[in-house]
Every structure is written in structure tokens, then in C-alpha cells.
Design a protein around this motif. Sequence first.
Motif, mmCIF file in Angstrom:
data_model
loop_
_atom_site.group_PDB
_atom_site.id
_atom_site.type_symbol
_atom_site.label_atom_id
_atom_site.label_comp_id
_atom_site.label_asym_id
_atom_site.label_seq_id
_atom_site.Cartn_x
_atom_site.Cartn_y
_atom_site.Cartn_z
ATOM 1 N N GLU A 16 0.671 -1.182 -0.035
ATOM 2 C CA GLU A 16 0.032 0.194 0.001
ATOM 3 C C GLU A 16 0.896 1.173 -0.087
ATOM 4 O O GLU A 16 1.796 1.371 0.573
ATOM 5 C CB GLU A 16 -0.914 0.088 1.176
ATOM 6 C CG GLU A 16 -2.129 1.076 1.298
ATOM 7 C CD GLU A 16 -3.147 0.930 2.329
ATOM 8 O OE1 GLU A 16 -2.998 1.395 3.121
ATOM 9 O OE2 GLU A 16 -3.830 -0.115 2.118
ATOM 10 N N ARG A 72 -13.021 11.675 -2.206
ATOM 11 C CA ARG A 72 -13.914 10.848 -2.841
ATOM 12 C C ARG A 72 -14.214 11.482 -4.367
ATOM 13 O O ARG A 72 -13.962 10.674 -5.263
ATOM 14 C CB ARG A 72 -15.316 10.995 -2.067
ATOM 15 C CG ARG A 72 -15.260 9.874 -0.738
ATOM 16 C CD ARG A 72 -16.584 9.838 -0.248
ATOM 17 N NE ARG A 72 -16.507 8.890 0.929
ATOM 18 C CZ ARG A 72 -17.599 8.468 1.604
ATOM 19 N NH1 ARG A 72 -18.841 9.277 1.463
ATOM 20 N NH2 ARG A 72 -17.315 7.474 2.546
ATOM 21 N N GLU A 346 -11.250 5.498 8.539
ATOM 22 C CA GLU A 346 -12.055 4.445 7.702
ATOM 23 C C GLU A 346 -12.394 5.110 6.502
ATOM 24 O O GLU A 346 -12.460 4.358 5.310
ATOM 25 C CB GLU A 346 -13.424 4.493 8.464
ATOM 26 C CG GLU A 346 -13.100 3.699 9.790
ATOM 27 C CD GLU A 346 -14.620 3.407 10.712
ATOM 28 O OE1 GLU A 346 -15.552 3.825 10.181
ATOM 29 O OE2 GLU A 346 -14.432 2.572 11.729
ATOM 30 N N GLN A 347 -12.691 6.210 6.168
ATOM 31 C CA GLN A 347 -13.124 6.829 5.000
ATOM 32 C C GLN A 347 -12.150 7.669 4.184
ATOM 33 O O GLN A 347 -12.377 7.780 2.955
ATOM 34 C CB GLN A 347 -14.225 7.874 5.216
ATOM 35 C CG GLN A 347 -15.429 7.139 6.066
ATOM 36 C CD GLN A 347 -16.605 7.782 6.086
ATOM 37 O OE1 GLN A 347 -17.016 8.856 5.246
ATOM 38 N NE2 GLN A 347 -17.631 7.816 7.012
ATOM 39 N N THR A 349 -9.635 6.801 2.321
ATOM 40 C CA THR A 349 -9.103 5.567 1.854
ATOM 41 C C THR A 349 -7.926 5.737 0.984
ATOM 42 O O THR A 349 -7.812 6.648 0.269
ATOM 43 C CB THR A 349 -9.948 4.485 1.155
ATOM 44 O OG1 THR A 349 -10.509 5.483 0.110
ATOM 45 C CG2 THR A 349 -11.170 4.156 2.107
ATOM 46 N N SER A 350 -6.918 4.620 1.012
ATOM 47 C CA SER A 350 -5.759 4.666 0.102
ATOM 48 C C SER A 350 -6.134 4.626 -1.287
ATOM 49 O O SER A 350 -7.108 3.997 -1.715
ATOM 50 C CB SER A 350 -4.748 3.565 0.445
ATOM 51 O OG SER A 350 -4.266 3.380 1.935
ATOM 52 N N TYR A 351 -5.359 5.390 -2.282
ATOM 53 C CA TYR A 351 -5.740 5.391 -3.878
ATOM 54 C C TYR A 351 -4.283 5.295 -4.286
ATOM 55 O O TYR A 351 -3.299 5.970 -4.086
ATOM 56 C CB TYR A 351 -6.543 6.537 -4.078
ATOM 57 C CG TYR A 351 -6.706 6.838 -5.567
ATOM 58 C CD1 TYR A 351 -7.612 5.717 -6.112
ATOM 59 C CD2 TYR A 351 -6.057 7.455 -6.547
ATOM 60 C CE1 TYR A 351 -7.951 5.767 -7.517
ATOM 61 C CE2 TYR A 351 -6.223 7.434 -7.752
ATOM 62 C CZ TYR A 351 -7.006 6.643 -8.467
ATOM 63 O OH TYR A 351 -7.294 6.772 -9.922
ATOM 64 N N TYR A 361 -18.165 7.094 -5.383
ATOM 65 C CA TYR A 361 -18.867 6.689 -4.209
ATOM 66 C C TYR A 361 -20.357 6.961 -3.870
ATOM 67 O O TYR A 361 -20.924 6.728 -2.998
ATOM 68 C CB TYR A 361 -18.140 7.544 -3.096
ATOM 69 C CG TYR A 361 -16.701 6.905 -2.541
ATOM 70 C CD1 TYR A 361 -16.537 5.859 -1.551
ATOM 71 C CD2 TYR A 361 -15.845 7.132 -3.411
ATOM 72 C CE1 TYR A 361 -15.291 5.383 -1.383
ATOM 73 C CE2 TYR A 361 -14.459 6.710 -3.326
ATOM 74 C CZ TYR A 361 -13.980 6.035 -2.393
ATOM 75 O OH TYR A 361 -12.769 5.422 -1.958
#
Length: 424
Positions: A16, A72, A346-347, A349-351, A361
Motif C-alpha cells: 500500500e 472521494r 475509515e473513509q 481510503t488509500s488510492y 462513491y
Amino acid sequence: MGAVCCRPTPVDFDGEVSLFHFVLLRCVGKGAFGKVRVVQHKQTRDLYALKYINKAKCVKMKAVANVIQERRLLEEVDHPFIVNLRYAFQDDENCFFVLDLMLGGDLRFHLERLGSLQEDVVKFYVAQLSSAIEFLHEIGIMHRDIKPDNILLDERGNAHLTDFNIAVHFSERKLNGVAGSMAYMAPEILAKRGYTCHIDWWSLGVCVYELIFGRRPFRGRSNSDLTYNISKDPLKWPEDAEKKCSRPGMLVIKGLLDRDPSRRFGCKPNGEGYQELRRHPWLKTIDWDTLESKEQIPPFIPDSKKANFDASHELEELLLEDNPLKAKQRKLNQENMSAEMRVMEEQFTSYDFKKMQRRSYYPHNQQLISTATATSSGLASSRPATPATDLRPDNGVGIASGSMELQGMDAEETTKEVTEKEYQ
């Protein structure tokens, strides 16, 4: 016997993405929650802009919703004239956006240095930015904060839209939340009667006027004065307007600044507004077929021998920073984590744009899933995306701080930021 050398821990590029994957270079911007650094990917050697946001400050300023929303939305966006997201990740202290690097500076910087820009230069930017705006509207996103501060140039002089901090998805239901930079707000926002993506074309019109004439079309010493002038005052031209702008150019500005969204340039449904703008006589010199491939030579090329941003950020990082950024292994302790910190954990997130597909989303936009571009443009933002305020670069990193109104400044530089948690 010689001392044993401390060798760095090998980087797992197949794992990651993290800050260990990048070499930290110069600091080029500072904001309310963090800074912007130029970074180089250790494996590919590609250069990017790293925007990092301190989690604790973000929670304190009640900006968690905006950070998640921006993260997002950026996953959906991939366009030649937008500062695109390439990587996203977090550690215990910060959330990180790794973005296309733009070495040419922002249009606010160039406007303040030059006073105004040549009509042909602005025309070229209008073509590029209108392409980006139409793309966003096609996938159901309105930017809500288009202004010179949020338009960045690459080293060749191509314009790119940045700062999706208060951008939102839109649908048939009109929004009512007051958001954006007041001097660039469309009258329908200020009237609080509901608005949709048409506001972005108005903001573009304000930018065009300001870039060509060196001043904004509507001004006021107070919020109420500025609101009245935007809503009611007739559009006025400077005395030397005809020396700086052709009549077709003035007609485009007037069309973008039409208070009736149904008549405003760019606003006709099903993309017809954009096509109408492309067909306008003012833009007849634009080669639309090669515009998005960036084959054309921009009419203004930034000076690569000079820093196209405030160089004091680098000095401050070297001399005054008591907690300099560095890659750290995570020591996550979920038990003592606040609710807001858990939301970010939690939100946000990895990209990784080379490994993942861009997706939405938002349930109604799931059909927008597309494969990520496999190559980097090699370009990225050399400056932080300013927040939804008209403050200067060292006052914002592109995150709205909840509902607040800035005091002690001219009305043109006052912003009321997003108050709706529309990222859900």
C-alpha cells in the motif's frame, strides 16, 4: 572496527502506498491544516505535489466532512485540464493527497505580478477551463469555487482547475447551501433560492473579466454592498475596455455574467451550452480538435527560471517548523480515537492510480467507473489549493473549515463556506 551503518528500511512498492514511497523536496505552499511539498516517487522518479492535512487541526476546525468529500470526488475526476489525484493515503498525523505537479504557478500570482493578462492568453484559458467545467458537469459535479487562485498553470502554460474542497455532486434537486468565494458567487447562490451547476459558468465569467481588466466586475465595501451589486448592479466596463478586449470577447463575458441561468453561456442542457460557447466568434481561433491533447503552444509560458510561487514557504519550513514532515511507521490506537478521527481513518481510503480504477462513491454515479490512466502527466500543483476563501496562498490549503464567515477584510475577499454535509 568501523561503526555499523544504519541502513534505511527497504520500501515495498508492491504494498500500500505511503510516505516512504516518496522523496520530500521543497515546500511550496502553506495552509490552515498543513503544507504542500514537491515530492518524487522513489521508484518511477515522477514528480508530484504532496498536499498534507493535519488530522487534529482538521477535527478542531470541523473540516472532516470536506476532507472526505474532496478525497472521494477526486477519485472520479481525470481530465487534461484538472489537477488530478494520483495517490491518497494517511498516517497517524496527516491525510495526504498526491496530485499532478503544476510548476507554472496560479493565475492569482500572475495577475498580481502583471496587473492584467492579454486577451488572447485569457481566451486560451477559457477554452481549456470550459472543457474541464463541461467534463465535471457531465459526471454530475459542480466545483463551486472557480477563481484565479484555483487555476494552476503547468510549466508549458496550460491551465488546470484545482481545489475540490467544496465541490459537490448535484442532481435535479437544487442546492441551497451558501458556498464559495463571495466575489465569484453567482446571484442565485446569494438569493438562497436554490442553484445548480450553472453557477460555475458565472464564476468563470468573473475570472475572465478580472484577468483581462485587472479588477472584478462587482465590488463592495461590505457583504451587503457586494451582494447587492452582484444581484442588481448592471455590468460596467472600464474606460479603456475596448483597448484590452475585443467586442466578441465582451459579448462572451456578458453572456457568462447573465443573471438568468437559462440565458447564461454554457448553461443550455445536454451539453448544448458548451457547444454554443465553442462556436462563438471569439473562440474561432481555438483548435478544439487538439486542445485536450495539449499539442498547441500556449500563448503565455511561465518563466521556468523563477519560482512561480511564494518562496518564503521553503525558508519557513527550514527555520521555523518544529515538527517537520517525515515518513513514520503507524502506531494506530483505535481505542483512544475520537469519532471524527475514526471517520478519517475509515473513509480517507488509500488510492494508487496505477493499481486501481477510478470510481464514484455515489450510487447514482456508479456507471462512471473508468480505468485509471497508467501514466503520469509528470505535472502537478506547485501551490496549495486555497480554501473557499479569497485569502492569499499562505492562509489555506484547500479545506473549508465548516460554517464560518471571515471578518476584518474587504467584502470581495470574504467567503461563507459550505455548511451542508453533502458528501454523504
